[in-house]
Design an enzyme around this catalytic site. Structure first.
Site, PDB file in Angstrom:
ATOM      1  CG  HIS A   1     -31.286  51.599 -19.493  1.00 25.15           C
ATOM      2  ND1 HIS A   1     -30.305  50.794 -18.982  1.00 25.15           N
ATOM      3  CD2 HIS A   1     -32.103  51.896 -18.452  1.00 25.15           C
ATOM      4  CE1 HIS A   1     -30.500  50.604 -17.691  1.00 25.15           C
ATOM      5  NE2 HIS A   1     -31.592  51.255 -17.333  1.00 25.15           N
TER       6      HIS A   1
ATOM      7  CD  GLN B   1     -36.081  54.444  -7.585  1.00 28.93           C
ATOM      8  OE1 GLN B   1     -36.397  55.523  -8.024  1.00 28.93           O
ATOM      9  NE2 GLN B   1     -35.998  53.364  -8.360  1.00 28.93           N
TER      10      GLN B   1
ATOM     11  CE  LYS C   1     -35.829  43.410 -15.142  1.00 23.44           C
ATOM     12  NZ  LYS C   1     -35.275  44.440 -14.293  1.00 23.44           N
ATOM     13  CG  ASP C   2     -38.553  48.098 -13.770  1.00 20.51           C
ATOM     14  OD1 ASP C   2     -38.188  47.524 -12.744  1.00 20.51           O
ATOM     15  OD2 ASP C   2     -37.767  48.396 -14.693  1.00 20.51           O
TER      16      ASP C   2
HETATM   17  P1  AMP Z   1     -33.603  51.724 -14.322  1.00 18.73           P
HETATM   18  O1  AMP Z   1     -32.337  52.383 -14.776  1.00 18.73           O
HETATM   19  O2  AMP Z   1     -33.432  50.311 -13.888  1.00 18.73           O
HETATM   20  O3  AMP Z   1     -34.382  52.584 -13.369  1.00 18.73           O
HETATM   21  O4  AMP Z   1     -34.527  51.628 -15.616  1.00 18.73           O
HETATM   22  C1  AMP Z   1     -34.832  52.764 -16.377  1.00 18.73           C
HETATM   23  C2  AMP Z   1     -35.894  52.390 -17.381  1.00 18.73           C
HETATM   24  O5  AMP Z   1     -35.401  51.354 -18.234  1.00 18.73           O
HETATM   25  C3  AMP Z   1     -37.173  51.872 -16.732  1.00 18.73           C
HETATM   26  O6  AMP Z   1     -38.296  52.384 -17.440  1.00 18.73           O
HETATM   27  C4  AMP Z   1     -37.034  50.377 -16.907  1.00 18.73           C
HETATM   28  O7  AMP Z   1     -38.274  49.704 -16.942  1.00 18.73           O
HETATM   29  C5  AMP Z   1     -36.346  50.301 -18.249  1.00 18.73           C
HETATM   30  N1  AMP Z   1     -35.682  49.010 -18.419  1.00 18.73           N
HETATM   31  C6  AMP Z   1     -34.821  48.408 -17.550  1.00 18.73           C
HETATM   32  N2  AMP Z   1     -34.454  47.201 -18.031  1.00 18.73           N
HETATM   33  C7  AMP Z   1     -35.087  47.024 -19.207  1.00 18.73           C
HETATM   34  C8  AMP Z   1     -35.131  45.969 -20.183  1.00 18.73           C
HETATM   35  N3  AMP Z   1     -34.428  44.848 -20.038  1.00 18.73           N
HETATM   36  N4  AMP Z   1     -35.900  46.137 -21.286  1.00 18.73           N
HETATM   37  C9  AMP Z   1     -36.632  47.280 -21.437  1.00 18.73           C
HETATM   38  N5  AMP Z   1     -36.638  48.310 -20.567  1.00 18.73           N
HETATM   39  C10 AMP Z   1     -35.879  48.179 -19.469  1.00 18.73           C
END
Ligand code: AMP
Length: 289
Positions: free
Chosen positions: A38, A62, A150-151
């Protein structure tokens, strides 16, 4: 200094002031429990904008029935400190009453892309993601928004939505940040027991193996898929949800000979924790680092 904002009114007031001074707004939406992945997005946003807004919202729409909405890890105070250290300017932590007023009926569907890959096991997931991101874009009106690779499917769905609905925002993708053994960082890694944590490195190991095979001249899609399936199959505690090789923009399955830019996508359950990862067959990847 970091401003913590919980209401839509207060968010609008602050953003209007910044915009009236001609400042460019960068935005990073998250569900919190922040890690280095993040934070890397925050610093990318910093490079593209004068003010950086981060949101933390565990978006109920979601999550499907029986998924981990209730036990999703949360640590608002820890997150606030990390965000402040990373130099962001505003942290928006909205309430569900404001994000989904009673009687809300409008949802956004990015139709084809949402049915593939993770959409098979999570049929309402991307509708929830697209809807909350559209709402957040309306509230924040960012010039630039950063999402992680990652996503990757989510990133492509947001790009499609931005094109289709003409949001005036530039979408930037950030590389996957990994643990030293290759495991992609994820808030959900906190669910893993020490033994499961070891097993979890099989996802990145399978991706590395496939990239090595492609670099050595193996281009047949079926053979590459079989290699990844075999590698993950060696782990008794890992249950494959899907392994696919897809064209990077349409996410359609590659048939026959694969190209360097094609990506392999994995979803694997380790115990009850569902992990995802992906990588291009060739070119820069944090798997090499
Ligand atoms: P989340 O809190 O899981 O919804 O993720 C928030 C954002 O952080 C999304 O755009 C994810 O793709 C990104 N993200 C999560 N894990 C990673 C990672 N290991 N490397 C880069 N971006 C990430």
């Amino acid at each position: 200094m970091l401003v913590l904002v919980r209401s839509v009114d207060e968010l609008r007031t602050t953003l209007q002031m910044w915009r009236s001074h001609g400042l460019r707004i960068g935005f990073v939406p998250t569900m919190g429990y922040l890690h280095e992945g993040h934070l890397s997005l925050l610093s990318m946003a910093r490079n593209h904008a004068d003010r950086v807004v981060v949101s933390i919202y565990v978006n109920p729409t979601q999550f499907g029935p029986g998924e981990d909405l209730d036990r999703y890890p949360r640590d608002l105070e820890g997150d606030r400190q990390k965000i402040e250290q990373a130099g962001a300017d505003l942290l928006f932590v909205p309430t569900t009453q404001e994000m989904y007023p009673a009687g809300a009926q409008t949802y956004i569907q990015v139709r084809e892309l949402s049915l593939l890959l993770c959409g098979v096991d999570r049929p309402t997931h991307f509708q929830g993601v697209a809807t909350v991101v559209a709402k957040l874009f309306h509230l924040v009106q960012p010039d630039v928004a950063v999402f992680g690779e990652k996503d990757y499917q989510q990133l492509q769905i947001i790009r499609q939505m931005v094109r289709d609905l003409m949001f005036p925002v530039k979408i930037v993708g950030g590389e996957i940040v990994r643990e030293p053994d290759g495991l992609a960082m994820s808030s959900r890694n906190a669910y893993l027991t020490p033994a499961q944590r070891q097993t979890a490195s099989c996802l990145s190991a399978a991706l590395r193996l496939v990239r090595w095979a492609f670099a050595s001249g193996e281009t047949n899609a079926e053979t590459l898929l079989r290699l990844a399936t075999h590698r993950i199959g060696q782990e008794p505690d890992a249950q494959i949800q899907y392994i696919e090789l897809c064209e990077p923009d349409t996410l359609l399955a590659v048939q026959g000979a694969a190209k360097p830019e094609d990506r392999m996508f994995l979803a694997v359950k380790v115990g009850s924790t569902r992990l995802i990862d992906n990588a291009p067959l060739m070119g820069n990847s944090t798997l090499d680092g």
